[in-house]
Write an enzyme that holds these catalytic residues in place. Structure first.
Site, PDB file in Angstrom:
ATOM      1  N   ASN A   9       3.528   9.328   6.356  1.00  0.00           N
ATOM      2  CA  ASN A   9       4.234   9.604   5.095  1.00  0.00           C
ATOM      3  C   ASN A   9       3.562  10.836   4.490  1.00  0.00           C
ATOM      4  OD1 ASN A   9       5.478   9.642   2.617  1.00  0.00           O
ATOM      5  ND2 ASN A   9       5.007   7.538   2.078  1.00  0.00           N
ATOM      6  N   ARG A  92       8.399   8.756   7.630  1.00  0.00           N
ATOM      7  CA  ARG A  92       9.274   8.592   6.477  1.00  0.00           C
ATOM      8  C   ARG A  92       9.812   9.980   6.134  1.00  0.00           C
ATOM      9  NH1 ARG A  92       7.734   8.161   0.147  1.00  0.00           N
ATOM     10  NH2 ARG A  92       9.834   7.838  -0.644  1.00  0.00           N
ATOM     11  N   HIS A 180      14.465   6.023  -2.011  1.00  0.00           N
ATOM     12  CA  HIS A 180      13.640   4.808  -1.951  1.00  0.00           C
ATOM     13  C   HIS A 180      14.291   3.727  -1.081  1.00  0.00           C
ATOM     14  CE1 HIS A 180      11.928   6.216  -6.039  1.00  0.00           C
ATOM     15  NE2 HIS A 180      11.081   6.542  -5.072  1.00  0.00           N
ATOM     16  N   GLY A 209       7.415   3.673  -9.676  1.00  0.00           N
ATOM     17  CA  GLY A 209       6.171   4.341  -9.333  1.00  0.00           C
ATOM     18  C   GLY A 209       6.185   5.723  -9.951  1.00  0.00           C
ATOM     19  N   ARG A 240       9.181  14.014 -13.185  1.00  0.00           N
ATOM     20  CA  ARG A 240      10.585  14.402 -13.062  1.00  0.00           C
ATOM     21  C   ARG A 240      11.375  13.925 -14.273  1.00  0.00           C
ATOM     22  NH1 ARG A 240      11.362  11.905  -7.177  1.00  0.00           N
ATOM     23  NH2 ARG A 240       9.087  11.759  -7.010  1.00  0.00           N
ATOM     24  N   MET A 283       0.852   6.155 -15.501  1.00  0.00           N
ATOM     25  CA  MET A 283       1.173   5.115 -16.472  1.00  0.00           C
ATOM     26  C   MET A 283      -0.066   4.384 -16.964  1.00  0.00           C
ATOM     27  SD  MET A 283       3.429   3.585 -18.306  1.00  0.00           S
ATOM     28  CE  MET A 283       5.049   4.029 -17.653  1.00  0.00           C
ATOM     29  N   GLY A 329       5.714  -1.156 -11.013  1.00  0.00           N
ATOM     30  CA  GLY A 329       6.409  -2.436 -10.957  1.00  0.00           C
ATOM     31  C   GLY A 329       5.511  -3.581 -10.534  1.00  0.00           C
ATOM     32  N   HIS A 331       2.003  -3.512 -10.719  1.00  0.00           N
ATOM     33  CA  HIS A 331       0.679  -3.572 -11.349  1.00  0.00           C
ATOM     34  C   HIS A 331       0.661  -3.357 -12.859  1.00  0.00           C
ATOM     35  CE1 HIS A 331      -0.962  -3.689  -7.334  1.00  0.00           C
ATOM     36  NE2 HIS A 331      -0.344  -2.558  -7.023  1.00  0.00           N
ATOM     37  N   GLU A 378       6.845   0.134   2.674  1.00  0.00           N
ATOM     38  CA  GLU A 378       7.674   1.124   3.352  1.00  0.00           C
ATOM     39  C   GLU A 378       7.147   1.455   4.737  1.00  0.00           C
ATOM     40  OE1 GLU A 378       9.111   3.932  -0.295  1.00  0.00           O
ATOM     41  OE2 GLU A 378       6.999   3.340  -0.232  1.00  0.00           O
TER      42      GLU A 378
END
Length: 399
Positions: A9, A92, A180, A209, A240, A283, A329, A331, A378
């Site tokens: 990835n 990915r 995603h 995320g 973004r 976050m 989502g 943590h 993933e």
């Protein structure tokens, strides 16, 4: 290791990887996770085993993706043995465009097409391609498989994929793709074991995320999602903008005199949580901050999740379950709590203690709409696809 599969990835300054061993029953067992981070600045190789124990943590020489892939290959040869070559390498790849709705064995024609559509995912696609080319140079005889983040959403109804633009543009591929998908596909695969009562229902998965999106899923198939032509659409994200009136872009170009490149940089890299807060895209840092702008950024993030959740519930014609996944989502219980409280009108009744404990179920027993926390994977999804493509494509050749 038995028939090891390397999963890659690749990002702009890092290459994350996992190594999976193929069991006798063709199941996949994780052997190691790692990354080369700080490519081009202060590169470092970090590797842990399946239990999270550190196997390697050291500075390395990796000025580009070629060198990063060489570092990963060298570690594998030293740690596992040079005779245990990879059976395959799975990547990915963010965008598959109109052509690819399933994983595909990579060849020159596949690479050419992925380069053609790179402008649709400027932050991601070229780095994915760089890793593919680097792997080809290091291990030219090892088959590589591209697994696309857009593929899962190709099951959506045609209207859900269409913009109200002239038909000639739609025919050229200017449409909603969604992203995603590998994460959403993994969640769907995990539901029968974790939450079997939701597996065939109407669900919304919140992949929250640094990149964030929601997906409406009915009977395991994508119905609608918040991202569109590119991964900049939809929810407020780390850097973004999320949904933005196209008139804002015209204003920036025509009145502010910004170039297209400057606008691209702004909407992808310095907006979102970072732009609104002026503090951070992280976050965790924002939740710990007392600054009003940090709180405003969080409020905007939660507001858009609630607004888009209502839209997706409408697309589904109802809602049975809400599932949280990815970094925030999984943590950030405070964010989950706020989203669930705002969704009380939909039938979500939060279990405060279960949410604080991290689930998996975080809704109260009588809640009409159940809520869950399910960690995504993933890399395992890429490994599964890679194994399937190799079995289907290469096994007949050796028969």
């Amino acid at each position: 290791m038995r028939n090891p599969i390397l999963v890659i990835n690749a990002g702009s300054s890092s290459v994350k990887f996992s190594v999976f061993e193929t069991g006798p029953d063709r199941s996949l067992l994780v052997g190691a996770h790692g990354q080369v981070e700080g490519i081009g600045s202060s590169p470092r190789l970090e590797v842990t085993d399946a239990e999270g124990r550190t196997l390697k943590d050291a500075a390395v020489s990796a000025g580009n993706h070629d060198r990063a892939m060489a570092v990963i290959n060298a570690w594998f040869a030293d740690h596992v043995g040079s005779d245990a070559a990879f059976a395959g390498i799975g990547h990915r790849v963010v965008h598959g465009g109109l052509r690819y709705s399933q994983p595909v064995l990579i060849d020159d024609e596949v690479l050419r097409y992925l380069e053609e559509i790179a402008p649709l995912a400027p932050l991601h696609q070229l780095h994915n391609i760089a890793a593919i080319r680097a792997a080809s140079a290091i291990a030219p005889n090892v088959p590589q498989v591209a697994c696309f983040d857009t593929a899962f959403h190709r099951s959506q109804p045609p209207l859900a994929q269409e913009f109200a633009l002239p038909r000639m543009l739609t025919a050229k591929g200017v449409r909603r793709y969604g992203f995603h998908g590998l994460s959403y596909e993994y969640i769907v695969s995990a539901l029968p074991k974790i939450a079997p009562e939701t597996a065939s229902g109407k669900i919304v998965v919140a992949h929250l995320g640094n990149g964030a999106s929601l997906c409406a899923i009915d009977h395991g198939r994508s119905v609608a999602t918040t991202m569109g032509l590119t991964p900049v659409d939809g929810l407020v994200m780390g850097t973004r903008t999320g949904s933005l009136d196209p008139g804002v872009i015209l204003y920036l170009l025509q009145q502010e005199g910004m170039s297209a490149q400057a606008v691209e940089h702004m909407i992808y890299e310095v907006s979102g949580l970072l732009g609104v807060s002026g503090v951070s895209a992280d976050m965790r840092i924002l939740l710990a901050s007392e600054l009003p702008a940090a709180k405003e950024a969080i409020d905007l993030f939660v507001y858009w999740i609630g607004r888009e959740l209502g839209s997706l519930a409408a697309a589904l014609g109802g809602l049975d379950s809400l599932i949280f996944t990815a970094g925030i989502g999984e943590h950030a219980p405070e964010i989950r709590a706020r989203v669930c409280r705002d969704a009380h009108w939909l039938g979500v009744d939060l279990d405060v203690k279960a949410n604080a404990a991290g689930g998996p179920r975080i809704s109260a027993a009588p809640s009409r709409v159940s809520a869950w926390v399910i960690p995504t994977n993933e890399n395992l999804m890429v490994a599964r696809h890679t194994r399937q493509v190799l079995d289907a494509t290469l096994a007949p050749l050796s028969a």
